[in-house]
Design an enzyme around this catalytic site. Structure first.
Site, mmCIF file in Angstrom:
data_model
loop_
_atom_site.group_PDB
_atom_site.id
_atom_site.type_symbol
_atom_site.label_atom_id
_atom_site.label_comp_id
_atom_site.label_asym_id
_atom_site.label_seq_id
_atom_site.Cartn_x
_atom_site.Cartn_y
_atom_site.Cartn_z
ATOM 1 N N ASP A 31 91.363 52.122 20.890
ATOM 2 C CA ASP A 31 90.711 50.834 21.160
ATOM 3 C C ASP A 31 89.363 50.757 20.456
ATOM 4 O O ASP A 31 88.403 51.437 20.834
ATOM 5 C CB ASP A 31 90.498 50.651 22.663
ATOM 6 N N ASP A 171 99.294 46.255 27.612
ATOM 7 C CA ASP A 171 98.161 47.165 27.769
ATOM 8 C C ASP A 171 97.313 46.757 28.967
ATOM 9 O O ASP A 171 96.829 45.625 29.031
ATOM 10 C CB ASP A 171 97.310 47.131 26.486
#
Length: 256
Positions: A31, A171
């Site tokens: 990320d 996610d």
């Protein structure tokens, strides 16, 4: 179902990747945050390259940034499968898609929980994956948003109707309690449930076993229902044949 393990909340990201090399994860989820698109600032290109040196699994790079091209141009020749950017940014998305493909990576577009799914349709012909956020992007450890399941089902319907081969990734807040709800999902991004445990291998196996057991259970239920309906159909057919024969016998008896 494949697992992409997010190392965002790892206390030691490189050590976590080394541990994940001994598991059945499919991807290392990275990320990247610029402190603008989201408040937090995480994962520089330098860190991605450090992960690249130790991982045996391909990376799944999620760009939570306002200017993806700034990062993408530095990601050449790495062990990356997907590069995903956000639909909500105010940049030339076709140009971003083209650059990702130029580097030989698959293209993903991510959407926030409140973003209209219909906004994805113009890009269906150009992308390989849609990443559905099941939490607000930018922070790990959040709870899975219940309406995500409905959004996934609708997205799956849209993809099937389009005729394009697009994977669905989800996610945020996924664990062994809610992974059973993700039947239409190809890749589940899981972070805290894995990297905050003392046994990565066990946690990933728990997820896969729980998901596969649920799918097997539903398949078995379908098979039982199918066999029951088939049996009823055969019984009705036999009764109809019997009734026809009975009528013929009666007709022959009374009119002989």
């Amino acid at each position: 179902m494949k697992i992409a393990t997010s190392i965002l909340n790892s206390s030691d990201r490189i050590e976590s990747v080394i541990n994940l090399n001994r598991t059945n994860t499919s991807y290392i989820h990275v990320d990247v945050m610029d402190g603008k698109f989201v408040d937090d600032n995480q994962f520089s290109v330098k860190e991605i390259k450090a992960v690249n040196l130790v991982t045996k699994y391909p990376m799944d790079v999620h760009l939570m940034v306002n200017d993806p091209l700034k990062y993408i141009e530095e990601l050449s020749n790495l062990n990356i499968s997907y590069v995903t950017f956000h639909l909500e940014i105010k940049k030339d998305k076709k140009k971003i898609i083209s650059k990702i493909k130029e580097l030989g990576y698959k293209v993903g577009i991510s959407i926030k929980p409140d973003t209209d799914l219909g906004e994805l349709v113009p890009y269906f012909s150009d992308i390989d994956m849609v990443l559905v956020m099941s939490v607000e992007p930018g922070k790990g450890g959040q709870k899975f948003l219940a309406n995500t399941v409905k959004r996934i089902k609708e997205l799956k319907r849209m993809i099937v109707a389009s005729g394009y081969n697009i994977e669905i990734e989800v996610d945020g807040g996924i664990n062994e309690d809610n992974i059973v709800k993700l039947n239409d999902v190809d890749i589940a991004v899981v972070g805290s449930y894995i990297v905050k445990s003392d046994n990565y291998y066990r946690q990933i196996e728990n997820l896969l076993r729980t998901f596969n057991s649920n799918k097997t259970g539903k398949k078995n239920e379908f098979n039982i229902l199918y066999k029951l309906l088939l049996g009823i159909g055969i019984l009705l057919f036999i009764l109809m044949i019997g009734l026809v024969l009975f009528k013929k016998m009666c007709y022959g008896y009374f009119y002989r």
